[in-house]
Scaffold this motif. Sequence first.
Motif, PDB file in Angstrom:
ATOM      1  N   ASN A   1      86.106  38.440  86.020  1.00  0.00           N
ATOM      2  CA  ASN A   1      86.474  39.632  85.199  1.00  0.00           C
ATOM      3  C   ASN A   1      86.033  39.456  83.943  1.00  0.00           C
ATOM      4  O   ASN A   1      86.492  39.248  82.681  1.00  0.00           O
ATOM      5  CB  ASN A   1      87.971  39.373  85.182  1.00  0.00           C
ATOM      6  CG  ASN A   1      88.569  40.021  86.096  1.00  0.00           C
ATOM      7  OD1 ASN A   1      88.185  41.036  86.969  1.00  0.00           O
ATOM      8  ND2 ASN A   1      89.877  39.535  86.638  1.00  0.00           N
TER       9      ASN A   1
ATOM     10  N   ASP B   1      88.464  43.710  92.071  1.00  0.00           N
ATOM     11  CA  ASP B   1      89.900  43.935  91.805  1.00  0.00           C
ATOM     12  C   ASP B   1      90.691  43.725  93.077  1.00  0.00           C
ATOM     13  O   ASP B   1      90.409  44.261  94.249  1.00  0.00           O
ATOM     14  CB  ASP B   1      90.157  45.470  91.448  1.00  0.00           C
ATOM     15  CG  ASP B   1      91.566  45.810  90.920  1.00  0.00           C
ATOM     16  OD1 ASP B   1      92.172  44.709  90.890  1.00  0.00           O
ATOM     17  OD2 ASP B   1      91.807  46.985  90.767  1.00  0.00           O
TER      18      ASP B   1
ATOM     19  N   LEU C   1      88.691  46.411  83.087  1.00  0.00           N
ATOM     20  CA  LEU C   1      89.069  45.319  82.353  1.00  0.00           C
ATOM     21  C   LEU C   1      90.156  45.690  81.083  1.00  0.00           C
ATOM     22  O   LEU C   1      91.030  45.028  80.854  1.00  0.00           O
ATOM     23  CB  LEU C   1      87.874  44.747  81.647  1.00  0.00           C
ATOM     24  CG  LEU C   1      86.822  44.056  82.644  1.00  0.00           C
ATOM     25  CD1 LEU C   1      85.754  43.569  82.009  1.00  0.00           C
ATOM     26  CD2 LEU C   1      87.404  42.700  83.219  1.00  0.00           C
TER      27      LEU C   1
ATOM     28  N   ASN D   1      93.422  44.759  83.504  1.00  0.00           N
ATOM     29  CA  ASN D   1      93.528  43.221  82.697  1.00  0.00           C
ATOM     30  C   ASN D   1      94.088  43.422  81.376  1.00  0.00           C
ATOM     31  O   ASN D   1      95.135  42.513  81.305  1.00  0.00           O
ATOM     32  CB  ASN D   1      92.216  42.346  82.727  1.00  0.00           C
ATOM     33  CG  ASN D   1      91.564  42.319  84.170  1.00  0.00           C
ATOM     34  OD1 ASN D   1      90.847  43.104  84.775  1.00  0.00           O
ATOM     35  ND2 ASN D   1      92.268  41.593  84.963  1.00  0.00           N
TER      36      ASN D   1
END
Length: 491
Positions: free
Chosen positions: A190, A229, A295, A299
């Motif tokens: 990531n 993902d 991201l 995230n």
Amino acid sequence: MIDLTAPLPESAEPIALPTYDRTKLKPAIVHFGVGGFHRAHQAMYLDRLLRDGKTDWAICGVGALPHDAKMRDVMKAQDCLYTLVERPPHGTENVIVIGSIIDYLFAPDDPDAVIEKMADEQTKIVSLTITEGGYNIDAVTGEFDAENPDLVAETSSDDPPKSVYGLVVEALRRRRERGIEPFTVMSCDNIQGNGHVAQGTFTAYAKMRDPELAQWITDNVAFPNSMVDRITPATTGDDIAAIEKDHGVKDGWPVVCEDFDQWVLQDLFPLGRPPYEEAGVQVVDDVLPYELMKLRLLNAGHQALGYFGYLSGYRLVHEAAQDEKLARYVRAYMDNEGTPTLQPVPGVDLDEYKDSLLERFANPHVRDQVQRLCLEASDRIPKFVLPVVRDQLAAGREVRLAAAIVASLARYCEAIDEDGQPIEINDRIADTLKEYAAKQVGSDADELAFLTNHQLFGKLIEDQRFTEPYLEVLRSLHRDGAKATIARLVG
Ligand SMILES: NC(=O)c1ccc[n+]([C@@H]2O[C@H](COP(=O)([O-])OP(=O)(O)OC[C@H]3O[C@@H](n4cnc5c(N)ncnc54)[C@H](O)[C@@H]3O)[C@@H](O)[C@H]2O)c1
Ligand SMILES: O=P(O)(O)OC[C@@H](O)[C@@H](O)[C@H](O)[C@H](O)CO
């Protein structure tokens, strides 16, 4: 082999065993970092293709760190087979025995075996899920840290390399010497521009050993970018027991994950690749818009949920995500600050995407751990949250909700929760984080002390547009606690 002989309850759902002959597969992919995610994602896509007879490529896993000895033992004991349990928010879980990993090498036992495996002509791809921290990059500049003492020692010694950089670069050197085309290096971590980052860092490492080899890598090795993902929590003892009880499978290290999966991959494989698109992978020319979306929403959204969630008393992610105010805060961060920094994403309705993220976070069957989201903050905040802050500031837009994420981390790093219980800070610079956070409390407190860690935050402390909302939240966390602070943020 994994043991499939435990007595089955009558209600047991069938499990999908490999339908293909594993003895006929070619170990064309060598993968570093065989953790939960690789086994739920890349190995699962390959297993899909193998079941459909669309490839004969398989994976040789590699553990490079001493703590991978446990994975070595489990993989060896189970002929590299393992159970993958995919858990939807509603309905029945899907249980698959994945057979696409056919070998596992543990580099500390025999580094040369790992190097030779990669140097072998049969190897076409070397892939990585070695975590954000595995790339040895400076949090502020994003550049490779060529002063890392372990890497300096490694490159100036004749001993076999230990690091993933040393192992891969030595394999590339041997291929060049033997006239074998280089493999593709495919990062699945990531990190924005993970392919570019891998290219920059592997080349920089090679330069420490041999500038000519570094130039050959620049000229010849492909480093595709990818967005990956699938929420994959750490496996728990309860997971292991439930799989045996419900499905009759004794597995030393199964993987549990959500039912969602996504992989967007740049098509840059000079030595070929499996036909991933036939397993649902989006093969595209430009991965960047997808990466930014994932991201900076998923995230960074996890970061927004994590520290506030922990301080609010939640230990499971779905419980935090089901807290109405906390979910509203996460969504507001996504809408007001994450989204304006994105590029248009082909074929994606961002509102629907964000709705789906909050639903995925709230999936009660995945049982993701809040503490997993809070791991290694010093690697994650600079990659997921601070780029949003910098882009927003550069565009003259607000950063109130992103600053709140950093303030929640600063409070979390005080390492005492709101009930006075210790918080275990799992971070490679845990002591430093705690040291900085300790200075922001007490009678002679320096409330901005956490931000004086320039290695993490650069010059952010000098920008009042960031420090004002940051201080407001930090004070509120100290005075009123997490829940009241979140309520105020979503006002
Ligand atoms: N878990 C998820 O939900 C998820 C989803 C998408 C992407 N990812 C990516 O995958 C990475 C790994 O996640 P995971 O859940 O599998 O974690 P994990 O802890 O289960 O496995 C991590 C693996 O990486 C190895 N590793 C760590 N640092 C290394 C280094 N410096 N050199 C070599 N190997 C190193 C570890 O030894 C281990 O084998 C994440 O950091 C992220 O970049 C994870
Ligand atoms: O694993 P990391 O360090 O990249 O980040 C923690 C989580 O946000 C991450 O693992 C997500 O669960 C994952 O990226 C979902 O695809």
